[in-house]
Design an enzyme around this catalytic site. Sequence first.
Site, PDB file in Angstrom:
ATOM      1  N   HIS A   1       0.854  -1.197   0.000  1.00  0.00           N
ATOM      2  CA  HIS A   1       0.000   0.000   0.000  1.00  0.00           C
ATOM      3  C   HIS A   1       0.886   1.242   0.000  1.00  0.00           C
ATOM      4  O   HIS A   1       1.714   1.409   0.889  1.00  0.00           O
ATOM      5  CB  HIS A   1      -0.903   0.019   1.246  1.00  0.00           C
ATOM      6  CG  HIS A   1      -2.032  -0.955   1.176  1.00  0.00           C
ATOM      7  ND1 HIS A   1      -3.320  -0.633   1.529  1.00  0.00           N
ATOM      8  CD2 HIS A   1      -2.073  -2.252   0.788  1.00  0.00           C
ATOM      9  CE1 HIS A   1      -4.108  -1.687   1.347  1.00  0.00           C
ATOM     10  NE2 HIS A   1      -3.368  -2.683   0.914  1.00  0.00           N
TER      11      HIS A   1
ATOM     12  N   TYR B   1      -9.056   5.490   7.346  1.00  0.00           N
ATOM     13  CA  TYR B   1      -9.202   5.800   8.775  1.00  0.00           C
ATOM     14  C   TYR B   1     -10.218   6.936   8.860  1.00  0.00           C
ATOM     15  O   TYR B   1      -9.959   8.039   8.348  1.00  0.00           O
ATOM     16  CB  TYR B   1      -7.877   6.282   9.368  1.00  0.00           C
ATOM     17  CG  TYR B   1      -6.825   5.200   9.534  1.00  0.00           C
ATOM     18  CD1 TYR B   1      -6.020   4.813   8.479  1.00  0.00           C
ATOM     19  CD2 TYR B   1      -6.633   4.586  10.775  1.00  0.00           C
ATOM     20  CE1 TYR B   1      -5.047   3.831   8.635  1.00  0.00           C
ATOM     21  CE2 TYR B   1      -5.661   3.603  10.950  1.00  0.00           C
ATOM     22  CZ  TYR B   1      -4.870   3.226   9.866  1.00  0.00           C
ATOM     23  OH  TYR B   1      -3.916   2.259  10.030  1.00  0.00           O
TER      24      TYR B   1
ATOM     25  N   PRO C   1      -4.316   0.225  18.802  1.00  0.00           N
ATOM     26  CA  PRO C   1      -4.015  -0.246  17.440  1.00  0.00           C
ATOM     27  C   PRO C   1      -4.075   0.821  16.349  1.00  0.00           C
ATOM     28  O   PRO C   1      -3.702   0.540  15.204  1.00  0.00           O
ATOM     29  CB  PRO C   1      -5.086  -1.320  17.197  1.00  0.00           C
ATOM     30  CG  PRO C   1      -6.178  -1.012  18.152  1.00  0.00           C
ATOM     31  CD  PRO C   1      -5.547  -0.367  19.336  1.00  0.00           C
TER      32      PRO C   1
ATOM     33  N   LYS D   1       1.077  -0.275  15.083  1.00  0.00           N
ATOM     34  CA  LYS D   1       2.491  -0.388  15.466  1.00  0.00           C
ATOM     35  C   LYS D   1       2.854  -1.640  16.270  1.00  0.00           C
ATOM     36  O   LYS D   1       4.033  -1.975  16.411  1.00  0.00           O
ATOM     37  CB  LYS D   1       2.904   0.836  16.311  1.00  0.00           C
ATOM     38  CG  LYS D   1       3.008   2.105  15.525  1.00  0.00           C
ATOM     39  CD  LYS D   1       4.240   2.113  14.630  1.00  0.00           C
ATOM     40  CE  LYS D   1       4.126   3.114  13.521  1.00  0.00           C
ATOM     41  NZ  LYS D   1       4.453   2.624  12.208  1.00  0.00           N
TER      42      LYS D   1
ATOM     43  N   TYR E   1       4.026   6.483  10.238  1.00  0.00           N
ATOM     44  CA  TYR E   1       3.220   5.339   9.815  1.00  0.00           C
ATOM     45  C   TYR E   1       4.078   4.275   9.141  1.00  0.00           C
ATOM     46  O   TYR E   1       3.930   3.085   9.409  1.00  0.00           O
ATOM     47  CB  TYR E   1       2.103   5.813   8.880  1.00  0.00           C
ATOM     48  CG  TYR E   1       1.013   4.797   8.690  1.00  0.00           C
ATOM     49  CD1 TYR E   1       0.034   4.601   9.660  1.00  0.00           C
ATOM     50  CD2 TYR E   1       0.964   4.004   7.548  1.00  0.00           C
ATOM     51  CE1 TYR E   1      -0.966   3.661   9.501  1.00  0.00           C
ATOM     52  CE2 TYR E   1      -0.035   3.058   7.376  1.00  0.00           C
ATOM     53  CZ  TYR E   1      -0.994   2.893   8.352  1.00  0.00           C
ATOM     54  OH  TYR E   1      -1.980   1.946   8.194  1.00  0.00           O
TER      55      TYR E   1
HETATM   56  P1  FAD Z   1       1.732 -12.001  21.335  1.00  0.00           P
HETATM   57  O1  FAD Z   1       1.384 -12.021  19.894  1.00  0.00           O
HETATM   58  O2  FAD Z   1       0.677 -11.633  22.320  1.00  0.00           O
HETATM   59  O3  FAD Z   1       2.336 -13.424  21.691  1.00  0.00           O
HETATM   60  C1  FAD Z   1       2.527 -13.862  23.015  1.00  0.00           C
HETATM   61  C2  FAD Z   1       2.432 -15.375  23.050  1.00  0.00           C
HETATM   62  O4  FAD Z   1       2.783 -15.810  24.364  1.00  0.00           O
HETATM   63  C3  FAD Z   1       1.030 -15.874  22.796  1.00  0.00           C
HETATM   64  O5  FAD Z   1       1.042 -16.855  21.775  1.00  0.00           O
HETATM   65  C4  FAD Z   1       0.574 -16.444  24.135  1.00  0.00           C
HETATM   66  O6  FAD Z   1      -0.278 -17.565  24.008  1.00  0.00           O
HETATM   67  C5  FAD Z   1       1.903 -16.834  24.763  1.00  0.00           C
HETATM   68  N1  FAD Z   1       1.875 -16.858  26.234  1.00  0.00           N
HETATM   69  C6  FAD Z   1       1.281 -15.985  27.081  1.00  0.00           C
HETATM   70  N2  FAD Z   1       1.475 -16.349  28.365  1.00  0.00           N
HETATM   71  C7  FAD Z   1       2.224 -17.473  28.336  1.00  0.00           C
HETATM   72  C8  FAD Z   1       2.748 -18.327  29.333  1.00  0.00           C
HETATM   73  N3  FAD Z   1       2.530 -18.083  30.629  1.00  0.00           N
HETATM   74  N4  FAD Z   1       3.462 -19.402  28.961  1.00  0.00           N
HETATM   75  C9  FAD Z   1       3.671 -19.671  27.637  1.00  0.00           C
HETATM   76  N5  FAD Z   1       3.202 -18.896  26.642  1.00  0.00           N
HETATM   77  C10 FAD Z   1       2.491 -17.807  26.990  1.00  0.00           C
HETATM   78  N6  FAD Z   1       0.065  -4.523  15.424  1.00  0.00           N
HETATM   79  C11 FAD Z   1       0.599  -4.043  14.244  1.00  0.00           C
HETATM   80  O7  FAD Z   1       1.827  -3.911  14.178  1.00  0.00           O
HETATM   81  N7  FAD Z   1      -0.162  -3.720  13.174  1.00  0.00           N
HETATM   82  C12 FAD Z   1      -1.510  -3.863  13.203  1.00  0.00           C
HETATM   83  O8  FAD Z   1      -2.170  -3.628  12.193  1.00  0.00           O
HETATM   84  C13 FAD Z   1      -2.112  -4.338  14.424  1.00  0.00           C
HETATM   85  N8  FAD Z   1      -3.457  -4.541  14.512  1.00  0.00           N
HETATM   86  C14 FAD Z   1      -3.965  -5.188  15.604  1.00  0.00           C
HETATM   87  C15 FAD Z   1      -5.304  -5.497  15.587  1.00  0.00           C
HETATM   88  C16 FAD Z   1      -5.852  -6.196  16.677  1.00  0.00           C
HETATM   89  C17 FAD Z   1      -7.309  -6.536  16.621  1.00  0.00           C
HETATM   90  C18 FAD Z   1      -5.031  -6.574  17.788  1.00  0.00           C
HETATM   91  C19 FAD Z   1      -5.616  -7.340  18.946  1.00  0.00           C
HETATM   92  C20 FAD Z   1      -3.702  -6.266  17.799  1.00  0.00           C
HETATM   93  C21 FAD Z   1      -3.156  -5.573  16.721  1.00  0.00           C
HETATM   94  N9  FAD Z   1      -1.786  -5.277  16.673  1.00  0.00           N
HETATM   95  C22 FAD Z   1      -1.269  -4.697  15.532  1.00  0.00           C
HETATM   96  C23 FAD Z   1      -0.925  -5.642  17.777  1.00  0.00           C
HETATM   97  C24 FAD Z   1      -0.185  -6.964  17.568  1.00  0.00           C
HETATM   98  O9  FAD Z   1      -1.101  -7.996  17.283  1.00  0.00           O
HETATM   99  C25 FAD Z   1       0.654  -7.305  18.812  1.00  0.00           C
HETATM  100  O10 FAD Z   1       1.415  -6.169  19.168  1.00  0.00           O
HETATM  101  C26 FAD Z   1       1.582  -8.512  18.573  1.00  0.00           C
HETATM  102  O11 FAD Z   1       0.842  -9.703  18.597  1.00  0.00           O
HETATM  103  C27 FAD Z   1       2.684  -8.605  19.642  1.00  0.00           C
HETATM  104  O12 FAD Z   1       3.443  -9.758  19.452  1.00  0.00           O
HETATM  105  P2  FAD Z   1       4.136 -10.512  20.678  1.00  0.00           P
HETATM  106  O13 FAD Z   1       4.864 -11.654  20.087  1.00  0.00           O
HETATM  107  O14 FAD Z   1       4.869  -9.534  21.498  1.00  0.00           O
HETATM  108  O15 FAD Z   1       2.947 -10.998  21.616  1.00  0.00           O
HETATM  109  C1  DHB Z   2      -5.304  -3.143  10.765  1.00  0.00           C
HETATM  110  C2  DHB Z   2      -5.165  -2.910  12.107  1.00  0.00           C
HETATM  111  C3  DHB Z   2      -4.771  -1.668  12.533  1.00  0.00           C
HETATM  112  O1  DHB Z   2      -4.596  -1.431  13.835  1.00  0.00           O
HETATM  113  C4  DHB Z   2      -4.519  -0.638  11.635  1.00  0.00           C
HETATM  114  O2  DHB Z   2      -4.157   0.566  12.092  1.00  0.00           O
HETATM  115  C5  DHB Z   2      -4.644  -0.882  10.296  1.00  0.00           C
HETATM  116  C6  DHB Z   2      -5.039  -2.143   9.849  1.00  0.00           C
HETATM  117  C7  DHB Z   2      -5.735  -4.484  10.314  1.00  0.00           C
HETATM  118  O3  DHB Z   2      -5.964  -5.332  11.177  1.00  0.00           O
HETATM  119  O4  DHB Z   2      -5.867  -4.687   9.098  1.00  0.00           O
END
Ligand code: FAD
Ligand code: DHB
Length: 388
Positions: free
Chosen positions: A72, A200, A292, A296, A384
């Site tokens: 994009h 947005y 979100p 980021k 962004y």
């Molecule tokens: P997580 O993905 O949370 O992984 C942690 C893992 O640890 C999980 O699998 C969990 O099961 C495991 N765990 C937890 N506790 C334990 C334990 N005690 N023992 C063993 N395992 C454990 N970010 C973006 O960059 N761009 C986006 O567009 C964006 N959109 C989002 C939209 C939504 C709806 C949501 C919910 C989040 C969004 N995010 C976005 C954020 C992004 O998903 C998270 O920041 C990302 O998942 C972080 O990765 P992580 O590996 O740090 O943690």
């Molecule tokens: C999506 C999530 C976001 O938080 C965002 O800013 C843009 C796109 C997505 O899940 O597609």
Amino acid sequence: MRTQVAIVGAGPAGLLLSHLLHLNGIESVVLESRSRAEIEATIRAGVLEQGSMDILNEAGVGERMRKEGMLHHGFELAFGGRRHRVDLTELTGKAITVYPQHEVIIDLVAARLAAGGQLLFETSEVKLHEVDSAQPSVSFVHSGEAGRIVADFVIGCDGFHGVSRPMIPEGVREDFQRIYPFGWFGILVESAPSSDELIYAQHERGFALVSTRSPTVQRLYFQCDPQDKTGNWSDDRIWAELHARLEHNDGWKLKEGRIFQKGIIGMRSFVCAPMRHGRLFLAGDAAHIVPPTGAKGMNLAISDVKLLSRALAGFYRDGSRELLDSYSSDALKRVWRAEYFSWWMTRMLHSFADASPFERRMQRAELENVVSSRALRTALAENYVGDF
Ligand code: FAD
Ligand code: DHB
């Protein structure tokens, strides 16, 4: 069991770290509480910065992302009945890619398993021990049997609700937090995208976002009460709300389709500092959360892991501790800037129930300023695409 690096959590942070360490000849074990099927099916983030793509490519896990990810070059800001394009590539020379987080997870799990990596799914009772000693360890239960891994380092990649962050004593760590009075209602829809680029939208009824997942699946979000329940929202009610927030009189129409997933997420800003205690290091959501709106979260997790893998590689190569010692402050510099950006986007685009008429006018004036000023649009675009 003994390993060099014990990693708690198989999200993007834990899996990518394990793979980057492997590429540097460093052994690790990843402990994950959920099943492989579950982590590969959880719908979360969608937007990857160029820098995140570069790391995934360098790690050799970018093939599907390059093929299936959607590049994009801009997005739209909608408010006051009009849409305004922010041309990311013209303003920064960069672009972002929409490639769902669960696909990144599928690619990383496949790469770890193909390389003989040790991923222990469905582990329970994970506990960290003596993380401030020279020999930290992690105890757990896997397939009904108690186990313990003794390691040189333990890395907490276990997300916001994990067990790692609380191991940094309260007097040592400082937590910074803001909880927002709204959440996002997210849906997946069977239909072609309504728009080539993300939209947005700021609206008096609340924020809305048009995103995509594939040529046949749309991802849509709208601001809601964080305590609301998906059961209160029939498909008809969802479409009425989205049409009201997104459509104006310029002829653009939101495409409808079968809604096959609904969920509500709360929104918070959170930072834990420092991100290290002794031989425990935190990465990703375990250390920080952003609302979100700026997309980021996953990108921050990936950039933490890039820093940490280099620091650990330096240590195993020649015993150097310099990058390990500066990891927390190096990572937090980027984290705080992303916190600021995500907070700013959230504040600019959402409806705050307690905002005074003056504050509402200021919010509109800020949006007008952003779309009328190339300097402000450039600042928005740089943040962004992750140009910091
Ligand atoms: P997580 O993905 O949370 O992984 C942690 C893992 O640890 C999980 O699998 C969990 O099961 C495991 N765990 C937890 N506790 C334990 C334990 N005690 N023992 C063993 N395992 C454990 N970010 C973006 O960059 N761009 C986006 O567009 C964006 N959109 C989002 C939209 C939504 C709806 C949501 C919910 C989040 C969004 N995010 C976005 C954020 C992004 O998903 C998270 O920041 C990302 O998942 C972080 O990765 P992580 O590996 O740090 O943690
Ligand atoms: C999506 C999530 C976001 O938080 C965002 O800013 C843009 C796109 C997505 O899940 O597609």
